[in-house]
Design an enzyme around this catalytic site. Structure first.
Site, PDB file in Angstrom:
ATOM      1  N   GLY A  25       0.987  -1.257   0.203  1.00 24.92           N
ATOM      2  CA  GLY A  25       0.461   0.066  -0.768  1.00 24.92           C
ATOM      3  C   GLY A  25       0.498   1.162  -0.193  1.00 24.92           C
ATOM      4  O   GLY A  25       0.275   2.293   0.420  1.00 24.92           O
ATOM      5  N   ALA A  27       1.008   3.629  -2.132  1.00 22.16           N
ATOM      6  CA  ALA A  27       1.713   4.244  -3.343  1.00 22.16           C
ATOM      7  C   ALA A  27       0.154   5.279  -2.939  1.00 22.16           C
ATOM      8  O   ALA A  27      -1.392   5.169  -3.380  1.00 22.16           O
ATOM      9  CB  ALA A  27       1.123   3.872  -5.267  1.00 22.16           C
ATOM     10  N   ASN A  30      -3.386   5.900  -5.012  1.00 26.09           N
ATOM     11  CA  ASN A  30      -3.329   4.868  -5.815  1.00 26.09           C
ATOM     12  C   ASN A  30      -4.462   4.330  -5.099  1.00 26.09           C
ATOM     13  O   ASN A  30      -4.344   2.841  -4.090  1.00 26.09           O
ATOM     14  CB  ASN A  30      -2.712   4.053  -5.771  1.00 26.09           C
ATOM     15  CG  ASN A  30      -3.034   2.869  -6.782  1.00 26.09           C
ATOM     16  OD1 ASN A  30      -3.772   2.227  -7.210  1.00 26.09           O
ATOM     17  ND2 ASN A  30      -1.544   2.731  -7.890  1.00 26.09           N
ATOM     18  N   VAL A  31      -6.045   4.644  -5.468  1.00 27.76           N
ATOM     19  CA  VAL A  31      -6.854   3.365  -4.357  1.00 27.76           C
ATOM     20  C   VAL A  31      -6.595   2.069  -4.133  1.00 27.76           C
ATOM     21  O   VAL A  31      -6.832   1.889  -3.114  1.00 27.76           O
ATOM     22  CB  VAL A  31      -8.186   4.020  -5.064  1.00 27.76           C
ATOM     23  CG1 VAL A  31      -9.307   3.617  -4.036  1.00 27.76           C
ATOM     24  CG2 VAL A  31      -8.915   5.389  -4.994  1.00 27.76           C
ATOM     25  N   ASN A 115       5.703   3.641 -16.520  1.00 27.34           N
ATOM     26  CA  ASN A 115       6.278   5.141 -16.085  1.00 27.34           C
ATOM     27  C   ASN A 115       7.995   4.861 -16.235  1.00 27.34           C
ATOM     28  O   ASN A 115       8.522   5.403 -15.541  1.00 27.34           O
ATOM     29  CB  ASN A 115       5.840   5.226 -14.226  1.00 27.34           C
ATOM     30  CG  ASN A 115       4.282   5.041 -13.993  1.00 27.34           C
ATOM     31  OD1 ASN A 115       4.133   3.516 -13.097  1.00 27.34           O
ATOM     32  ND2 ASN A 115       3.545   5.767 -14.506  1.00 27.34           N
ATOM     33  N   GLU A 179       6.849  11.412 -14.391  1.00 31.21           N
ATOM     34  CA  GLU A 179       6.147   9.461 -14.231  1.00 31.21           C
ATOM     35  C   GLU A 179       6.231   9.062 -15.156  1.00 31.21           C
ATOM     36  O   GLU A 179       5.510   8.137 -15.537  1.00 31.21           O
ATOM     37  CB  GLU A 179       4.425   9.956 -13.827  1.00 31.21           C
ATOM     38  CG  GLU A 179       4.685  10.338 -12.046  1.00 31.21           C
ATOM     39  CD  GLU A 179       4.324   9.615 -11.123  1.00 31.21           C
ATOM     40  OE1 GLU A 179       4.744   8.599 -11.460  1.00 31.21           O
ATOM     41  OE2 GLU A 179       5.229  10.042 -10.312  1.00 31.21           O
ATOM     42  N   HIS A 255      -2.472   8.872 -12.557  1.00 30.61           N
ATOM     43  CA  HIS A 255      -1.793   8.836 -13.900  1.00 30.61           C
ATOM     44  C   HIS A 255      -2.686   9.347 -14.730  1.00 30.61           C
ATOM     45  O   HIS A 255      -4.230   8.547 -15.052  1.00 30.61           O
ATOM     46  CB  HIS A 255      -0.945   7.936 -14.664  1.00 30.61           C
ATOM     47  CG  HIS A 255       0.095   8.158 -13.649  1.00 30.61           C
ATOM     48  ND1 HIS A 255       0.589   6.111 -13.017  1.00 30.61           N
ATOM     49  CD2 HIS A 255       0.744   8.787 -12.937  1.00 30.61           C
ATOM     50  CE1 HIS A 255       1.946   6.374 -12.287  1.00 30.61           C
ATOM     51  NE2 HIS A 255       2.163   7.804 -12.205  1.00 30.61           N
ATOM     52  N   CYS A 374       0.024  -0.007 -17.536  1.00 29.84           N
ATOM     53  CA  CYS A 374       0.662   0.593 -16.581  1.00 29.84           C
ATOM     54  C   CYS A 374       1.900  -0.903 -17.070  1.00 29.84           C
ATOM     55  O   CYS A 374       2.525  -0.109 -16.801  1.00 29.84           O
ATOM     56  CB  CYS A 374       0.481   0.663 -14.603  1.00 29.84           C
ATOM     57  SG  CYS A 374      -0.908   1.401 -14.620  1.00 29.84           S
TER      58      CYS A 374
END
Length: 451
Positions: A25, A27, A30-31, A115, A179, A255, A374
């Site tokens: 966890g 980030a 970032n949900v 990224n 990013e 992003h 991603c």
């Protein structure tokens, strides 16, 4: 999905999931990453899911590349932060005194190679070479550790200076927060024709109007995007800079590739993708040599919560030989009724080139906040540039088989955050990476190999 190769093609270089894949966890904003913190991960399954996606696209006729993961745990980072002793002592000390740092130096976030860098194809650059700028990823510590190795990996694979140009990362300061390709989209008639580059930023560091998200950080700055365009020699007629909608960032759209995806002349985007939607479309239309095909998903069809949970827009949009396009979506899109209905009734039934939707299971990645888009870095190359690649990084049946067996030999099928302090995990990871560089024939790119 069928695609016959032409002299210029887009190669998707997917990142291999690393042996320390876990749910820490890390980030903020970032949900999915924050929601799944503390779950037990399955690194073996994660890596095999990524390879299966690559193989399915290879089988469908697309050219598919592979990028190696980072060296993790990053014991050098722990030593730089003042921890002392043997590798085992370093890990134990960090686990007891600064567990958040241990989780950061074990992150497998490099799997999200969107990224890794920003890439400009040779047809758009003044010197006729493909240009690369590794992202500085300065907005989070666990990703800030990546650029040095990323630069070495890219320089090892794209080594021919007659075809490829490599730029330094931007200064790792908030003003130039970068990013990578997750905030960059190239639009044009086809891969083989000159394109217009859409750079999307979340905030302006200098002389901005103060409009920014209030809940989560904006990771990309206008100044960073402008600097990369200058590095790559892109002129004013080739670029459009657009601000991401602050409301989307506050909803977990960290992003631009979580709220929009482009390919050829098609821009698939959510109504709240851009702060000024009409100005963005108008600028693209003025500069593109071919008509823009906007595919707009209205808020009433897919809310931001559904967009973030499903990663509908973090899908791969791929060109086919007949002019149609295939959209590769994560399995989570089927689980959200509004999203799946939008795909069927709005995308596939609409007046646009999207003719096929393919669903892929990348759940291990999705739980950490990364979908199909991603996982890949897009590199447009002609035949000569592809022939100039170093190493063995273009996927074929043989390489796929070797990499699958490599994963099964070296990866654990269970990894909890408490396991990150296990010194044997570090041994396993370094052993795996050393073997991987031999499989890919890319030479010594990791710190432990250069020591």
């Amino acid at each position: 999905m069928n695609q016959s190769f032409t002299s210029v093609r887009e190669v998707n270089f997917d990142g291999l999931v690393g042996p320390t894949h876990n749910y820490s966890g890390l980030a903020h904003g970032n949900v999915a990453s924050m929601t799944h913190e503390g779950l037990v991960a399955n690194p073996r399954e994660a890596a095999l899911q990524g390879l299966a996606k690559m193989k399915s696209l290879l089988d469908a006729g697309y050219t598919q590349g592979v990028l190696p993961p980072q060296q993790r745990p990053d014991l050098g980072a722990l030593r730089a932060l003042g921890f002392r002793g043997s590798d085992a002592e370093l890990l134990n000390q960090a686990a007891n005194e600064a567990p958040q740092l241990l989780r950061a130096v074990c992150s497998a976030s490099s799997m999200w190679t969107a990224n890794a860098a920003t890439v400009t194809p040779s047809i758009d650059t003044p010197d006729g070479r493909v240009h690369f700028t590794p992202a500085n990823l300065q907005s989070s510590f666990h990703r800030f550790l990546e650029p040095a190795t990323t630069g070495r990996v890219l320089a090892a694979i794209f080594a021919d200076t007659g075809h490829f140009a490599h730029h330094p990362t931007l200064p790792a300061t908030p003003a130039f927060s970068d990013e990578g390709a997750a905030n960059h989209t190239r639009l044009g008639a086809s891969h083989g024709e000159s394109g217009v580059h859409l750079f999307v930023y979340g905030r302006q560091a200098f002389d901005g109007d103060g409009v920014a998200p209030s809940r989560y950080p904006a990771r990309q700055t206008l100044e960073a995007s402008q600097a990369i365009a200058r590095q790559h020699g892109l002129g004013e007629a080739q670029v459009v800079f657009a601000q991401q909608h602050p409301e989307a960032i506050d909803a977990g759209v960290f992003h631009n590739d979580v709220i929009a995806v482009g390919n050829g002349p098609v821009l698939l985007y959510h109504e709240l993708a851009f702060r000024d939607e009409q100005a963005t479309l108008d600028a693209l239309r003025r500069k593109m040599s071919t008509p823009l095909i906007p595919v707009r998903v209205p808020l009433e069809a897919v809310g931001l919560e559904d967009a973030v949970a499903s990663y509908l827009f973090n899908s791969q949009l791929l060109s086919n030989a007949d002019g149609s396009m295939t959209l590769v979506v994560p399995g989570e899109c089927q689980e959200r009724e509004a999203v799946w209905r939008c795909i069927q009734d709005h995308l596939l039934a609409g007046h646009n080139p999207i003719s096929e939707v393919v669903v892929k299971d990348v759940q291990q990645s999705m739980r950490n906040g990364g979908g199909p888009a991603c996982l890949r870095l897009r590199v447009v190359m002609n035949d000569a540039e592809q022939a100039a690649l170093s190493g063995r990084v273009l996927l074929d049946d043989g390489l796929y088989g070797e990499l699958s067996q490599w994963v099964r030999r070296h990866y654990r099928d269970r990894l909890a955050t408490a396991d990150l302090a296990d010194p044997q995990l570090a041994v396993e990871a370094l052993t795996a990476l050393d073997e991987l560089t031999r499989i890919l024939a890319i030479g010594s790119v990791y710190p432990f190999q250069l020591a």
